[in-house]
Design a protein around this motif. Sequence first.
Motif, PDB file in Angstrom:
ATOM      1  N   ARG A 127     -41.489  45.220 -22.465  1.00 41.92           N
ATOM      2  CA  ARG A 127     -41.007  45.609 -21.134  1.00 41.92           C
ATOM      3  C   ARG A 127     -42.164  45.894 -20.173  1.00 41.92           C
ATOM      4  O   ARG A 127     -42.095  45.561 -18.979  1.00 41.92           O
ATOM      5  CB  ARG A 127     -40.116  46.841 -21.273  1.00 41.92           C
ATOM      6  N   LEU A 151     -36.784  43.581 -22.956  1.00 37.52           N
ATOM      7  CA  LEU A 151     -36.476  44.918 -22.459  1.00 37.52           C
ATOM      8  C   LEU A 151     -36.923  46.039 -23.387  1.00 37.52           C
ATOM      9  O   LEU A 151     -37.117  47.175 -22.941  1.00 37.52           O
ATOM     10  CB  LEU A 151     -34.972  45.046 -22.197  1.00 37.52           C
ATOM     11  N   LEU A 184     -42.751  44.379 -15.660  1.00 33.07           N
ATOM     12  CA  LEU A 184     -42.553  45.260 -14.513  1.00 33.07           C
ATOM     13  C   LEU A 184     -43.137  44.617 -13.260  1.00 33.07           C
ATOM     14  O   LEU A 184     -43.860  43.626 -13.355  1.00 33.07           O
ATOM     15  CB  LEU A 184     -43.208  46.612 -14.794  1.00 33.07           C
ATOM     16  N   PHE A 217     -37.023  50.898 -17.972  1.00 32.39           N
ATOM     17  CA  PHE A 217     -37.611  50.004 -16.973  1.00 32.39           C
ATOM     18  C   PHE A 217     -37.557  50.661 -15.594  1.00 32.39           C
ATOM     19  O   PHE A 217     -38.567  50.720 -14.861  1.00 32.39           O
ATOM     20  CB  PHE A 217     -36.847  48.672 -16.961  1.00 32.39           C
TER      21      PHE A 217
END
Length: 415
Positions: free
Chosen positions: A180, A176, A184, A346
């Motif tokens: 990150r 994260l 996605l 995110f």
Amino acid sequence: MGQEPGADSEANFGSPNEPSKTPWQGDPLQEVQARKVASILDSCNTGHLESLIGLATSEYGFVEDGVRRIAWPTLLGCNKGDSYHGDICQDWREMPRHKDEDQVKLDVNRSFIYYPENMSEKELERRKGELSDLITEVLRRHPMLCYFQGYHDIVQVFLLVLGVKHSVPAVAHLSLLKIRDFMLPSLRPALSHLRLLPSIIYAVDPGLCKHLSATEPFFALAATLTLYAHDIQEYGDIARLFDFLLARESVVSIYLFAVIVLQRKEELLEIPDDEPEMLHSILSKLPKPLDIEALISKTMDVYTYHPPEKLPFRVWHQISSYSVLKTTRHQAQAASQTLADGAFYFKGQAAALQRTELREEALKTIQKYRKPARALGLALCVGVLSWWIKRNGGIYSFLGTALSRIWRGGTGIDV
């Protein structure tokens, strides 16, 4: 260093913040290494992240896995007690399946190819089971994350260094807060990282950049996507490189690949620049062996003299503000961020991606129907014009009126 993973067992390591009296290598630590271990552990105890980052970057890195078991979680900020979303007590096995679990199983079956060496079939299956459980737990506890092929290469290094229990929070923070962009719903952000590569090469060597200009930088995808774990076959080398990559800003991984390309200049210039396929083939495979310490040193030189904000072609300004490249732009940012911060970034980047894709889809639709619409509009105009001409005295009358208006508009004289 050639260290075998797991060679420094917890029984050998002693108390959590003290070095073992038994050497973790086959030979005793050199005096300089022993002093460095003491400095690393002291930095972990005091929470002096700037010092720890410097120690990770300098020669030997964190030296051995026993030290890494303390230093890596510290760098990733795993001591903040935010390792899970939702009910920390809930068994991950009772959580809903993640959509990518079938792909996880396929990739785990291809894991542990190069290390550890000399494993029995039973030991190999046990490690694969642990790796599968580790990845699945992280994905189920953080279902927004999208698995990518090669993620297992990264996670297996964490498993070998940290063990099962301590790998879960570390991999969650890594996913994260450090990689990150790779997790996605689209690979577009990962590809945007690669757009920095030609600018870095150009900043150092414009001639080489021009030579490679017909070759898209996709040759760097496999290495950068997996933090080089997919390509580096020596356990000691990848563990040492992880010391560096976990400590530094995420963008440094791209600088590292640029340095690898720059060091291959002579080899690359022997290939004609009008053969991009050949250049791509060569660049997509890392040279062997790699001098990790020299690469790290040179990478920091290039990064210091050519920081992202000063790269040519304004490529840095095209990177999303939600990208890990910018949210970890400064040292120790990842260690200070929480998983909630990572989830916020995110969602922001995923929403921006969705807007971009919808806009592009709309433009494609407009482009698709532009010619038919233009033809239809022209036909209507011709039809209306024909009707008007017929009603107002024929073509010559129309031409005379039109020319008269053009003349008046151009000269101001009425004719």
